[in-house]
Design a protein around this motif. Structure first.
Motif, PDB file in Angstrom:
ATOM      1  N   ASP A 107       0.851  -1.187   0.000  1.00  0.00           N
ATOM      2  CA  ASP A 107       0.000   0.000   0.000  1.00  0.00           C
ATOM      3  C   ASP A 107       0.890   1.242   0.000  1.00  0.00           C
ATOM      4  O   ASP A 107       1.616   1.491   0.965  1.00  0.00           O
ATOM      5  CB  ASP A 107      -0.915   0.002   1.234  1.00  0.00           C
ATOM      6  CG  ASP A 107      -2.004   1.069   1.175  1.00  0.00           C
ATOM      7  OD1 ASP A 107      -1.738   2.152   0.632  1.00  0.00           O
ATOM      8  OD2 ASP A 107      -3.118   0.822   1.672  1.00  0.00           O
ATOM      9  N   GLY A 108       0.822   2.022  -1.093  1.00  0.00           N
ATOM     10  CA  GLY A 108       1.665   3.196  -1.221  1.00  0.00           C
ATOM     11  C   GLY A 108       1.387   4.277  -0.201  1.00  0.00           C
ATOM     12  O   GLY A 108       2.229   5.157   0.015  1.00  0.00           O
ATOM     13  N   ASP A 109       0.211   4.255   0.442  1.00  0.00           N
ATOM     14  CA  ASP A 109      -0.097   5.248   1.468  1.00  0.00           C
ATOM     15  C   ASP A 109       0.619   4.970   2.785  1.00  0.00           C
ATOM     16  O   ASP A 109       0.676   5.840   3.666  1.00  0.00           O
ATOM     17  CB  ASP A 109      -1.608   5.311   1.709  1.00  0.00           C
ATOM     18  CG  ASP A 109      -2.357   5.925   0.538  1.00  0.00           C
ATOM     19  OD1 ASP A 109      -1.727   6.696  -0.213  1.00  0.00           O
ATOM     20  OD2 ASP A 109      -3.559   5.631   0.367  1.00  0.00           O
TER      21      ASP A 109
ATOM     22  N   GLU B 231       4.115   3.315   3.211  1.00  0.00           N
ATOM     23  CA  GLU B 231       5.281   2.681   2.616  1.00  0.00           C
ATOM     24  C   GLU B 231       6.156   1.949   3.623  1.00  0.00           C
ATOM     25  O   GLU B 231       7.024   1.162   3.227  1.00  0.00           O
ATOM     26  CB  GLU B 231       6.112   3.721   1.861  1.00  0.00           C
ATOM     27  CG  GLU B 231       5.395   4.305   0.650  1.00  0.00           C
ATOM     28  CD  GLU B 231       6.276   5.242  -0.148  1.00  0.00           C
ATOM     29  OE1 GLU B 231       7.373   5.602   0.365  1.00  0.00           O
ATOM     30  OE2 GLU B 231       5.887   5.612  -1.270  1.00  0.00           O
TER      31      GLU B 231
END
Length: 245
Positions: free
Chosen positions: A168-170, A172
């Protein structure tokens, strides 16, 4: 002369013992694991989320007291009846003794040697402290709002250490890592979901992971298999696997 038609009462069939047991299990799981109010629930509670739910949590790095630094002395306790600030660093009426909180969860499983890649799927809930405002009400309410988080990462099957992978890029600093080994005609994969975020001084629950889970599936849609199981009849069990749910 007319006669009124009287409808027969509807008699509901009682649920079976299996159905009752399944419902009790579901209610218990939702109560201790969550999310009780759905994927985007808003918990209007005066306690921390980690005190409301009991299982399925991954702590950030250095969460909780360090046992080596505990001197055995009683910490200051809150006075009964005094107000405890909502976003204090402790978020608790009393200071706990030394304890350990897991920051990762993992599993080891086997995959057919013909597979070239698998997908590791990590999911969790991220809770944010928010203020709720209702029309017609003078007072606002403080709540914890849940945000569904996580995702899948494709892992190419080759021997060696892998990661960090970011599902999940939110977030990192929530990562997947582990190791792939070759064993005869199959792969052995060990994977971990790790909460590598730093502990916060306030709003501590915003750095915790709730309802954390880790699953694996073959990237081509074939079953992911566990490690070989011993054969009941004593025969060679090198080809025996049990499918993951």
């Amino acid at each position: 002369m007319t006669t009124d038609h009287v409808e027969e009462p509807v008699v509901l069939a009682p649920p079976s013992p299996t159905e009752i047991r399944a419902e009790l299990e579901r209610m218990l799981l939702v109560n201790i694991l969550g999310p009780e109010g759905g994927q985007t629930e808003e918990l209007v509670i005066d306690t921390a989320v980690r005190e409301y739910y009991l299982v399925g949590m991954l702590a950030p790095r250095r969460a909780g007291p360090d046992p080596s630094e505990f001197d055995g002395q009683q910490d200051e306790l809150s006075v009964e009846g005094s107000a405890v600030p909502d976003d204090t660093s402790s978020e608790s009426g009393t200071a706990p003794g030394p304890s350990l909180f897991p920051s990762s969860l993992g599993m080891t499983f086997g995959v057919s040697g013909e597979a070239a890649a698998i997908e590791l799927d990590a999911r969790w809930g991220r809770y944010e402290r928010v203020t709720l405002e209702s029309e017609g009400e003078a007072e606002t309410k403080r709540a914890w709002r849940r945000h569904p988080a996580g995702g899948g990462c494709v892992l190419t099957l080759q021997e060696g250490i892998f990661g960090p992978l970011v599902p999940d890029g939110d977030q990192e600093e929530v990562i997947l890592r582990g190791e792939v080994r070759r064993a005869d005609d199959h792969w052995v994969v060990t994977g971990f979901l790790v909460n590598d975020q730093e502990e916060l001084s306030t709003r501590k629950d915003e750095a915790w992971l709730f309802q954390a889970s880790l699953a694996a599936r073959d990237a081509d849609g074939r079953p992911v298999l566990r490690r070989p199981l011993p054969s009941d009849n004593g025969a060679d069990s090198s080809q025996e696997f049990r499918a993951l749910d």
